[in-house]
Design a protein around this motif. Structure first.
Motif, PDB file in Angstrom:
ATOM      1  N   GLU A 153     -10.613   1.970   3.191  1.00 51.89           N
ATOM      2  CA  GLU A 153      -9.262   1.085   3.463  1.00 51.89           C
ATOM      3  C   GLU A 153      -8.133   1.674   2.633  1.00 51.89           C
ATOM      4  OE1 GLU A 153     -12.266  -0.212   3.355  1.00 51.89           O
ATOM      5  OE2 GLU A 153     -12.498  -1.081   5.374  1.00 51.89           O
ATOM      6  N   TYR A 154      -8.646   2.140   1.419  1.00 55.86           N
ATOM      7  CA  TYR A 154      -7.777   2.310   0.373  1.00 55.86           C
ATOM      8  C   TYR A 154      -6.988   3.732   0.727  1.00 55.86           C
ATOM      9  CZ  TYR A 154      -9.371  -1.457  -2.549  1.00 55.86           C
ATOM     10  OH  TYR A 154      -9.852  -2.806  -3.007  1.00 55.86           O
ATOM     11  N   LEU A 155      -7.454   4.408   1.608  1.00 58.21           N
ATOM     12  CA  LEU A 155      -6.886   5.804   1.945  1.00 58.21           C
ATOM     13  C   LEU A 155      -5.588   5.632   2.832  1.00 58.21           C
ATOM     14  CD1 LEU A 155     -10.145   7.736   2.477  1.00 58.21           C
ATOM     15  CD2 LEU A 155      -9.154   7.671   0.536  1.00 58.21           C
ATOM     16  N   TYR A 156      -5.603   4.310   3.201  1.00 54.72           N
ATOM     17  CA  TYR A 156      -4.376   4.190   4.066  1.00 54.72           C
ATOM     18  C   TYR A 156      -3.220   3.310   3.720  1.00 54.72           C
ATOM     19  CZ  TYR A 156      -7.545   6.216   7.468  1.00 54.72           C
ATOM     20  OH  TYR A 156      -8.436   6.848   8.271  1.00 54.72           O
ATOM     21  N   ASN A 157      -1.928   3.468   4.085  1.00 57.23           N
ATOM     22  CA  ASN A 157      -1.166   2.406   3.769  1.00 57.23           C
ATOM     23  C   ASN A 157      -1.343   0.979   3.872  1.00 57.23           C
ATOM     24  OD1 ASN A 157       0.975   4.351   2.723  1.00 57.23           O
ATOM     25  ND2 ASN A 157       1.738   4.860   4.414  1.00 57.23           N
ATOM     26  N   ASP A 158      -0.695   0.013   2.944  1.00 57.46           N
ATOM     27  CA  ASP A 158      -1.126  -1.190   3.137  1.00 57.46           C
ATOM     28  C   ASP A 158       0.173  -2.078   3.418  1.00 57.46           C
ATOM     29  OD1 ASP A 158      -3.234  -3.165   2.863  1.00 57.46           O
ATOM     30  OD2 ASP A 158      -2.249  -3.681   0.870  1.00 57.46           O
ATOM     31  N   PHE A 159       0.916  -1.582   4.265  1.00 53.43           N
ATOM     32  CA  PHE A 159       2.201  -2.280   4.439  1.00 53.43           C
ATOM     33  C   PHE A 159       2.090  -3.357   5.549  1.00 53.43           C
ATOM     34  CE2 PHE A 159       2.398   1.765   6.529  1.00 53.43           C
ATOM     35  CZ  PHE A 159       2.782   1.204   7.886  1.00 53.43           C
ATOM     36  N   ASP A 160       1.038  -3.241   6.539  1.00 58.96           N
ATOM     37  CA  ASP A 160       0.736  -3.972   7.278  1.00 58.96           C
ATOM     38  C   ASP A 160      -0.669  -4.669   7.244  1.00 58.96           C
ATOM     39  OD1 ASP A 160       0.549  -5.411   9.755  1.00 58.96           O
ATOM     40  OD2 ASP A 160       0.910  -3.489  10.976  1.00 58.96           O
ATOM     41  N   LYS A 161      -0.618  -5.622   6.737  1.00 60.06           N
ATOM     42  CA  LYS A 161      -1.889  -6.336   6.205  1.00 60.06           C
ATOM     43  C   LYS A 161      -2.835  -6.736   7.595  1.00 60.06           C
ATOM     44  CE  LYS A 161      -1.525  -6.985   1.875  1.00 60.06           C
ATOM     45  NZ  LYS A 161      -1.721  -6.121   0.960  1.00 60.06           N
ATOM     46  N   ARG A 162      -2.103  -6.963   8.728  1.00 65.65           N
ATOM     47  CA  ARG A 162      -2.956  -7.446   9.610  1.00 65.65           C
ATOM     48  C   ARG A 162      -3.516  -6.299  10.932  1.00 65.65           C
ATOM     49  NH1 ARG A 162       0.972 -11.318  12.777  1.00 65.65           N
ATOM     50  NH2 ARG A 162       2.512 -10.117  11.687  1.00 65.65           N
ATOM     51  N   ALA A 163      -2.734  -4.752  10.673  1.00 68.16           N
ATOM     52  CA  ALA A 163      -3.143  -3.851  11.449  1.00 68.16           C
ATOM     53  C   ALA A 163      -4.590  -3.537  10.935  1.00 68.16           C
ATOM     54  CB  ALA A 163      -2.225  -2.656  11.303  1.00 68.16           C
ATOM     55  N   HIS A 164      -5.480  -3.060  11.918  1.00 75.58           N
ATOM     56  CA  HIS A 164      -6.794  -2.093  11.477  1.00 75.58           C
ATOM     57  C   HIS A 164      -6.476  -1.160  10.558  1.00 75.58           C
ATOM     58  CE1 HIS A 164     -10.554  -0.254  12.215  1.00 75.58           C
ATOM     59  NE2 HIS A 164     -11.196  -1.529  12.074  1.00 75.58           N
ATOM     60  N   PHE A 165      -7.203  -0.684   9.837  1.00 77.54           N
ATOM     61  CA  PHE A 165      -6.824   0.360   8.953  1.00 77.54           C
ATOM     62  C   PHE A 165      -6.740   1.852   9.621  1.00 77.54           C
ATOM     63  CE2 PHE A 165     -11.612   1.025   8.828  1.00 77.54           C
ATOM     64  CZ  PHE A 165     -11.728   2.183   8.617  1.00 77.54           C
ATOM     65  N   LEU A 166      -7.181   2.153  10.969  1.00 78.56           N
ATOM     66  CA  LEU A 166      -7.273   3.166  11.558  1.00 78.56           C
ATOM     67  C   LEU A 166      -5.731   3.295  12.318  1.00 78.56           C
ATOM     68  CD1 LEU A 166     -10.707   2.704  13.404  1.00 78.56           C
ATOM     69  CD2 LEU A 166     -10.110   4.156  11.169  1.00 78.56           C
ATOM     70  N   LYS A 167      -5.246   2.276  12.519  1.00 79.47           N
ATOM     71  CA  LYS A 167      -3.768   2.301  12.775  1.00 79.47           C
ATOM     72  C   LYS A 167      -2.955   2.351  11.900  1.00 79.47           C
ATOM     73  CE  LYS A 167      -5.000  -0.047  17.242  1.00 79.47           C
ATOM     74  NZ  LYS A 167      -4.708   0.394  18.414  1.00 79.47           N
ATOM     75  N   GLN A 222       0.623   7.778   1.079  1.00 75.89           N
ATOM     76  CA  GLN A 222       1.444   8.748   0.651  1.00 75.89           C
ATOM     77  C   GLN A 222       0.861   9.524  -0.460  1.00 75.89           C
ATOM     78  OE1 GLN A 222       3.682  10.302   2.816  1.00 75.89           O
ATOM     79  NE2 GLN A 222       3.557  11.894   1.283  1.00 75.89           N
ATOM     80  N   ASP A 223       0.390   8.691  -1.498  1.00 74.19           N
ATOM     81  CA  ASP A 223      -0.237   9.249  -2.807  1.00 74.19           C
ATOM     82  C   ASP A 223      -1.301  10.174  -2.271  1.00 74.19           C
ATOM     83  OD1 ASP A 223       1.672   7.849  -4.438  1.00 74.19           O
ATOM     84  OD2 ASP A 223       0.262   6.259  -4.852  1.00 74.19           O
ATOM     85  N   LEU A 224      -2.229   9.809  -1.499  1.00 79.01           N
ATOM     86  CA  LEU A 224      -3.329  10.647  -0.998  1.00 79.01           C
ATOM     87  C   LEU A 224      -2.880  12.140  -0.469  1.00 79.01           C
ATOM     88  CD1 LEU A 224      -6.279  11.273  -0.266  1.00 79.01           C
ATOM     89  CD2 LEU A 224      -5.932  10.019   1.871  1.00 79.01           C
ATOM     90  N   VAL A 225      -1.673  11.839   0.493  1.00 81.24           N
ATOM     91  CA  VAL A 225      -1.238  13.204   1.069  1.00 81.24           C
ATOM     92  C   VAL A 225      -0.738  13.911  -0.013  1.00 81.24           C
ATOM     93  CG1 VAL A 225       0.633  13.708   2.818  1.00 81.24           C
ATOM     94  CG2 VAL A 225      -0.736  12.016   3.214  1.00 81.24           C
ATOM     95  N   ASP A 226       0.145  13.459  -0.711  1.00 81.61           N
ATOM     96  CA  ASP A 226       0.772  13.946  -2.058  1.00 81.61           C
ATOM     97  C   ASP A 226      -0.404  15.021  -2.978  1.00 81.61           C
ATOM     98  OD1 ASP A 226       3.192  13.374  -0.842  1.00 81.61           O
ATOM     99  OD2 ASP A 226       3.423  11.957  -2.399  1.00 81.61           O
ATOM    100  N   TYR A 227      -1.313  14.329  -2.935  1.00 86.54           N
ATOM    101  CA  TYR A 227      -2.467  14.506  -3.980  1.00 86.54           C
ATOM    102  C   TYR A 227      -3.175  15.802  -3.470  1.00 86.54           C
ATOM    103  CZ  TYR A 227      -6.793  14.964  -6.495  1.00 86.54           C
ATOM    104  OH  TYR A 227      -8.141  15.474  -7.132  1.00 86.54           O
ATOM    105  N   ILE A 228      -3.638  15.888  -2.043  1.00 83.52           N
ATOM    106  CA  ILE A 228      -4.202  17.129  -1.373  1.00 83.52           C
ATOM    107  C   ILE A 228      -3.078  17.989  -1.267  1.00 83.52           C
ATOM    108  CG2 ILE A 228      -4.979  17.503   1.042  1.00 83.52           C
ATOM    109  CD1 ILE A 228      -6.245  14.652   1.286  1.00 83.52           C
TER     110      ILE A 228
END
Length: 190
Positions: free
Chosen positions: A27-41, A46-52
């Motif tokens: 779950e930490y690989l995804y943005n956390d701005f929407d607490k109610r959305a399933h992590f797949l949605k 962005q830190d992950l994307v920038d790092y890669i």
């Protein structure tokens, strides 16, 4: 210098560079701005994307594997979804960059056409009898010449120089989208 950079990375048994992403859970690989959305949605963090992107840019043309090191073991469905998210995100980025490059080429062609038209008008006005008798016509002819050269130069600069970074990003995103992704667990169960 490149050797020093490459020495910072571990290598897989097959020789590819390992780009290691360590986190506690998926779950930490995804943005956390929407607490109610399933992590797949959710979007990728962005830190992950920038790092890669930074790692792949740094290692240049070396073959690589993206390794997610998780503290907690996760199910096969979550692993599939992470792989799918990485692939789809970078395919999208590749398409976006290709679209930007196509827009730039289109703009370059328009500027080239405008430059040719302006140059033609400049030559026609310069060769006419008006230039010899009218200062205004001479100024207009010179102005059209300058405008034509500016338009042609911008077109050629875009076509010869400015497209390369876009092409480079497109290839970078393609290599990430097609990369091998593996998972490593430190042993804890959910």
């Amino acid at each position: 210098m490149k050797k020093e950079i490459l020495e910072r990375y571990e290598r897989a048994e097959s020789g590819e560079i390992l780009i290691d992403v360590s986190t506690e859970k998926v779950e930490y690989l995804y943005n956390d701005f929407d607490k109610r959305a399933h992590f797949l949605k959710k979007d990728l963090n962005q830190d992950l994307v920038d790092y890669i992107i930074d790692c792949v840019t740094e290692i240049e043309k070396e073959k690589f594997i993206i390794q997610f090191s998780l503290e907690k073991e996760t199910d096969d469905e979550s692993i599939f979804r992470v792989k799918n998210s990485i692939n789809k995100f970078f395919v999208y980025m590749q398409e976006l960059e290709s679209r930007n490059m196509n827009d730039m080429v289109r703009t370059s062609m328009i500027l080239f056409s405008i430059g040719l038209v302006l140059a033609t008008f400049s030559v026609v006005i310069s060769k006419s009898q008006l230039v010899e008798t009218s200062v205004v016509a001479a100024v207009i002819a010179e102005g059209l010449t300058v405008a034509a050269w500016v338009s042609l130069w911008e077109s050629l600069a875009t076509f010869l120089i400015k497209w390369r970074p876009h092409k480079k990003k497109t290839l970078l995103y393609k290599s990430i989208a097609n990369s091998k992704i593996i998972f490593h667990f430190s042993g804890k169960k959910n």
